[in-house]
Design a protein around this motif. Structure first.
Motif, PDB file in Angstrom:
ATOM      1  N   ARG A 102       0.907  -1.195   0.199  1.00 52.37           N
ATOM      2  CA  ARG A 102      -0.003  -0.116   0.186  1.00 52.37           C
ATOM      3  C   ARG A 102       1.014   1.196  -0.006  1.00 52.37           C
ATOM      4  NH1 ARG A 102      -3.768   2.495  -1.679  1.00 52.37           N
ATOM      5  NH2 ARG A 102      -5.441   3.567  -0.238  1.00 52.37           N
ATOM      6  N   TRP A 161       2.472   1.655  -3.509  1.00 56.89           N
ATOM      7  CA  TRP A 161       1.525   2.255  -4.398  1.00 56.89           C
ATOM      8  C   TRP A 161       1.223   3.732  -4.398  1.00 56.89           C
ATOM      9  CZ3 TRP A 161      -4.243   0.488  -3.794  1.00 56.89           C
ATOM     10  CH2 TRP A 161      -5.064   0.825  -4.910  1.00 56.89           C
ATOM     11  N   GLN A 202     -11.362  -2.870  -3.200  1.00 58.85           N
ATOM     12  CA  GLN A 202     -10.890  -2.081  -2.740  1.00 58.85           C
ATOM     13  C   GLN A 202      -9.209  -2.343  -2.805  1.00 58.85           C
ATOM     14  OE1 GLN A 202     -11.881  -0.632   1.260  1.00 58.85           O
ATOM     15  NE2 GLN A 202     -14.031   0.079   0.483  1.00 58.85           N
ATOM     16  N   CYS A 203      -8.468  -1.314  -2.955  1.00 62.28           N
ATOM     17  CA  CYS A 203      -6.952  -1.326  -2.924  1.00 62.28           C
ATOM     18  C   CYS A 203      -6.475  -2.570  -3.810  1.00 62.28           C
ATOM     19  CB  CYS A 203      -6.503  -1.629  -1.500  1.00 62.28           C
ATOM     20  SG  CYS A 203      -6.903  -0.173  -0.568  1.00 62.28           S
ATOM     21  N   TYR A 259      -3.880  -3.908  -6.225  1.00 61.15           N
ATOM     22  CA  TYR A 259      -2.547  -3.472  -6.488  1.00 61.15           C
ATOM     23  C   TYR A 259      -1.750  -4.856  -6.796  1.00 61.15           C
ATOM     24  CZ  TYR A 259       2.091  -1.518  -6.208  1.00 61.15           C
ATOM     25  OH  TYR A 259       3.568  -1.213  -6.392  1.00 61.15           O
TER      26      TYR A 259
END
Length: 159
Positions: free
Chosen positions: A21, A24, A91-92, A94
């Motif tokens: 995270r 990112w 969500q999220c 990546y």
């Protein structure tokens, strides 16, 4: 492609997920508001506190986490037709840069959607970057004239 594993994140891996995270945000040119160490500590605590509503799925190749996605599950108001209802929000999502454009992200999204189906969720939404819209569309996501959103600004941080 068969040398990857897609599975729920283990509690001991949440610091690595936090690192994804963090990476990112930097990759997008954004500036963190805290140190990496403080963020990782906060993220791991947050994930532990929110494990019943937010489920993390990871992609692993050769023992290394190369991607993540989160399924946020929201309970919905009961109806006379369904006493227990829930929807999800993807969500999220990546995947590290060197692993993109080879189908890893698509398989990750498919795994999250399969989990949502197992949970009996009514629908899953996603807030996508423009680049990823075609990838989500290939997996069944579509615009809906009934699903609206409003931007809301708060003076104080949540909650």
């Amino acid at each position: 492609m068969d040398d990857i594993t897609i599975r729920p994140a283990e509690p001991a891996e949440l610091d690595v997920v936090a690192g994804l995270r963090w990476r990112w945000i930097l990759e997008n040119g954004d500036q963190p508001v805290t140190t990496r160490e403080e963020f990782v500590r906060h993220f791991v605590n947050w994930a532990a506190e929110n494990g019943s509503s937010h489920r993390c799925v990871v992609v692993v190749r050769d023992g290394v986490l190369i991607g993540m996605a989160w399924l946020a599950v929201v309970q919905r108001v009961p109806s006379p037709q369904a006493l227990r209802r829930a929807s999800g929000d993807l969500q999220c999502v990546y995947v590290i840069p060197g692993e993109r454009d080879g189908g890893v992200g698509g398989r990750l999204v498919e795994a999250v959607l399969a989990r949502a189906q197992d949970l009996g969720l009514e629908r899953v939404t996603v807030h996508s970057s423009p680049r990823a819209i075609p990838a989500y569309a290939r997996r069944g996501f579509a615009s809906s004239p009934r699903l609206l959103h409003a931007r809301v600004c708060r003076g104080d941080p949540y909650p």
